[in-house]
Scaffold this active site. Structure first.
Site, mmCIF file in Angstrom:
data_model
loop_
_atom_site.group_PDB
_atom_site.id
_atom_site.type_symbol
_atom_site.label_atom_id
_atom_site.label_comp_id
_atom_site.label_asym_id
_atom_site.label_seq_id
_atom_site.Cartn_x
_atom_site.Cartn_y
_atom_site.Cartn_z
ATOM 1 N N CYS A 273 51.481 50.122 -1.447
ATOM 2 C CA CYS A 273 51.914 50.071 0.137
ATOM 3 C C CYS A 273 50.907 49.445 0.638
ATOM 4 O O CYS A 273 49.754 49.771 0.801
ATOM 5 C CB CYS A 273 51.860 51.403 0.799
ATOM 6 S SG CYS A 273 53.186 52.455 -0.583
ATOM 7 N N CYS B 201 53.327 72.279 4.906
ATOM 8 C CA CYS B 201 54.107 71.034 4.554
ATOM 9 C C CYS B 201 53.521 70.340 3.374
ATOM 10 O O CYS B 201 52.336 70.364 3.335
ATOM 11 C CB CYS B 201 54.310 70.356 5.738
ATOM 12 S SG CYS B 201 55.084 68.684 5.650
ATOM 13 N N ARG C 103 55.039 63.853 16.560
ATOM 14 C CA ARG C 103 53.840 63.860 16.420
ATOM 15 C C ARG C 103 53.176 62.834 16.540
ATOM 16 O O ARG C 103 53.378 61.782 15.947
ATOM 17 C CB ARG C 103 53.503 64.747 15.157
ATOM 18 C CG ARG C 103 52.360 64.983 14.656
ATOM 19 C CD ARG C 103 52.270 65.453 13.120
ATOM 20 N NE ARG C 103 52.969 66.429 13.076
ATOM 21 C CZ ARG C 103 53.453 66.924 11.873
ATOM 22 N NH1 ARG C 103 52.759 66.586 10.631
ATOM 23 N NH2 ARG C 103 54.341 68.081 11.578
ATOM 24 N N CYS D 246 47.986 51.037 3.081
ATOM 25 C CA CYS D 246 47.453 52.160 2.744
ATOM 26 C C CYS D 246 46.018 52.247 2.104
ATOM 27 O O CYS D 246 45.944 51.351 1.181
ATOM 28 C CB CYS D 246 48.341 53.055 1.682
ATOM 29 S SG CYS D 246 47.490 54.647 0.909
ATOM 30 N N CYS E 106 60.024 66.457 7.484
ATOM 31 C CA CYS E 106 59.159 65.558 8.251
ATOM 32 C C CYS E 106 59.090 64.358 7.845
ATOM 33 O O CYS E 106 58.781 63.948 6.586
ATOM 34 C CB CYS E 106 57.702 66.271 8.039
ATOM 35 S SG CYS E 106 56.393 65.684 8.936
ATOM 36 N N CYS F 251 45.950 55.324 -6.418
ATOM 37 C CA CYS F 251 47.311 55.426 -6.219
ATOM 38 C C CYS F 251 47.824 54.050 -7.197
ATOM 39 O O CYS F 251 47.556 53.055 -6.972
ATOM 40 C CB CYS F 251 47.877 55.360 -4.943
ATOM 41 S SG CYS F 251 49.647 55.636 -5.011
ATOM 42 N N CYS G 95 49.020 70.584 5.929
ATOM 43 C CA CYS G 95 49.785 69.662 5.431
ATOM 44 C C CYS G 95 49.147 69.220 4.174
ATOM 45 O O CYS G 95 47.949 68.819 4.243
ATOM 46 C CB CYS G 95 49.896 68.415 6.269
ATOM 47 S SG CYS G 95 50.688 68.755 8.201
#
Ligand code: SF4
Length: 403
Positions: A69, A142, A272, A72, A202, A65, A109
């Site tokens: 972040c 999702c 969740r 992550c 979400c 990526c 997901c």
């Protein structure tokens, strides 16, 4: 305890507590913990009975990526030894999704690392959703692809997506401390785009990144205001090779207090337990089911969860039941609100890639409340590779998925 009586009464009426009441939940002691769980548990059962919704993650594209972040394992510069692969083919993703549905998952997901999708990526995900729905027409889908450009949410909705995930993660005030390549406002914008296109929003948070109680309360109230239908609560998994690798600030008790606070602020919203459930709640996981009405089955994006069958056994042993495909998750009045706000192209909720949780403290003393002492965890400042297991099976590998 007056606080808990007040919070329970409000929750049973579907009312949101004050910010001071939410902060007071986080400040309760370990001696009060079971009372807190029992109070929030009443609210949970009022709106969701004993149902547990199971969700199953398929990591469509892992690692590499360009965003930074800090939490992550897939970030720019990450040294975490995770699986790295580019887009799965639709049939590969559908095969992984089938394993999750066969294990009891109601929602799949579909997640891809990256700043956001290209229009070609939306085509890929469209083909993937078609392959999944051909085999399982009832399954909820999702999608989580990062920041959305104009019309991409509409395209996903038209292609059959039910929901879009994009987490706010932390408070607006501290967002710049965890990511520099995009902003809190960017995330809010994507949640609004998704919700405005008629996708169920979400959006959740990550606890355990060194944030304050005020930060946690800020982000949870922001999610409520955005109208998130589902709030994933991640507990930071401090991956070796990421900037937060030594950020071991959570205890099972702290995690339960956070879940209880999120439940009181979101009495009738899907809450969740997401990434970090096994790592941080450990043997206290079943108590979490009295607070949250939804979990992930099996593995996470880049880390392994406990065996899928262990998840199912835990739910049964704790006296809960897996929510069926034909059962509505949200209470009727919430579903109505979601539909109405979508039709009016109103607001949305936050999102981000990946279920991925912190705090600080002083040494225990006889004068120190148990919660304050334990919230500053014994392993602070150390790597805990014994607790973090990188996912090396399922999507992107030749090995069977854990579901
Ligand atoms: S959370 Fe998403 S955008 Fe941020 S580094 Fe990870 S994959 Fe990239």
């Amino acid at each position: 305890m007056d606080l808990l009586d007040t919070l329970t009464a409000k929750g049973l009426r579907g009312e949101v507590p004050t910010r001071e009441e939410a902060l007071a939940v986080l400040a309760t002691t370990d001696d009060e913990l079971l009372d807190v769980v029992a109070a929030a548990g009443k609210v949970r059962r009022r709106w969701f009975g004993r149902r547990v919704k199971l969700n199953y993650l398929v990591n469509l594209k892992s690692g590499l990526c360009p965003e930074d972040c800090n939490y992550c394992s897939q970030r720019l510069g990450s040294k975490a030894e995770i699986l790295k692969y580019t887009w799965l083919k639709p049939d590969q993703a559908a095969e992984a999704a089938r394993a999750g549905v066969a294990g009891g998952a109601k929602r799949v997901c579909l997640v891809a690392s990256g700043r956001g999708p290209t229009d070609r990526d939306i085509d890929r995900v469209t083909d993937t959703m078609a392959a999944i729905q051909e085999a399982d027409p009832e399954v909820e889908i999702c999608v989580c692809l990062g920041l959305l450009s104009d019309n991409q949410a509409e395209r996903l909705k038209a292609a059959g997506a039910d929901a879009y995930n994009h987490n706010l993660n932390t408070s607006e005030k501290t967002y710049g401390d965890i990511t520099t390549t995009h902003t809190y406002a960017d995330r809010v914008d994507t949640v609004k785009k998704a919700h405005g296109a008629g996708l169920s929003a979400c959006s959740g948070l990550i606890a355990g990144m060194g944030e304050s109680d005020e930060d946690l309360v800020d982000v949870v109230f922001a999610l409520r205001e955005l109208g998130s239908d589902s709030v994933p609560v991640n507990f930071l998994i401090p991956f070796e090779g990421t900037p937060l690798a030594k950020e071991w600030n959570l205890t099972p008790q702290r995690c339960l207090r956070i879940l209880a606070m999120v439940r009181f602020v979101n009495p009738d919203t899907e809450v969740r337990i997401a990434g970090g459930r096994e790592v941080h709640l450990r043997s206290m996981q079943p108590l979490g089911l009295h607070l949250a009405n939804s979990i992930f089955l099996g593995d996470y994006l880049t880390s392994e969860g406990q065996a899928g069958q262990t998840d199912l056994d835990m739910i049964k042993d704790a006296g809960f039941e897996v929510e069926g495909a034909g059962e509505a998750t949200l209470p009727r009045h919430r579903a109505d609100v979601a539909a109405a706000s979508s039709a009016a192209s109103a607001c949305g909720s936050g999102g981000g890639c990946g279920p991925c949780g912190g705090h600080a403290h002083a040494p225990a003393s006889e004068d120190t409340p148990a919660s304050a002492a334990e919230d500053t965890d014994a392993s602070d400042g150390e790597l805990r590779s014994d607790l973090v297991k990188v996912r090396l099976r399922g999507a992107g590998t030749e090995l069977a998925p854990n579901a």
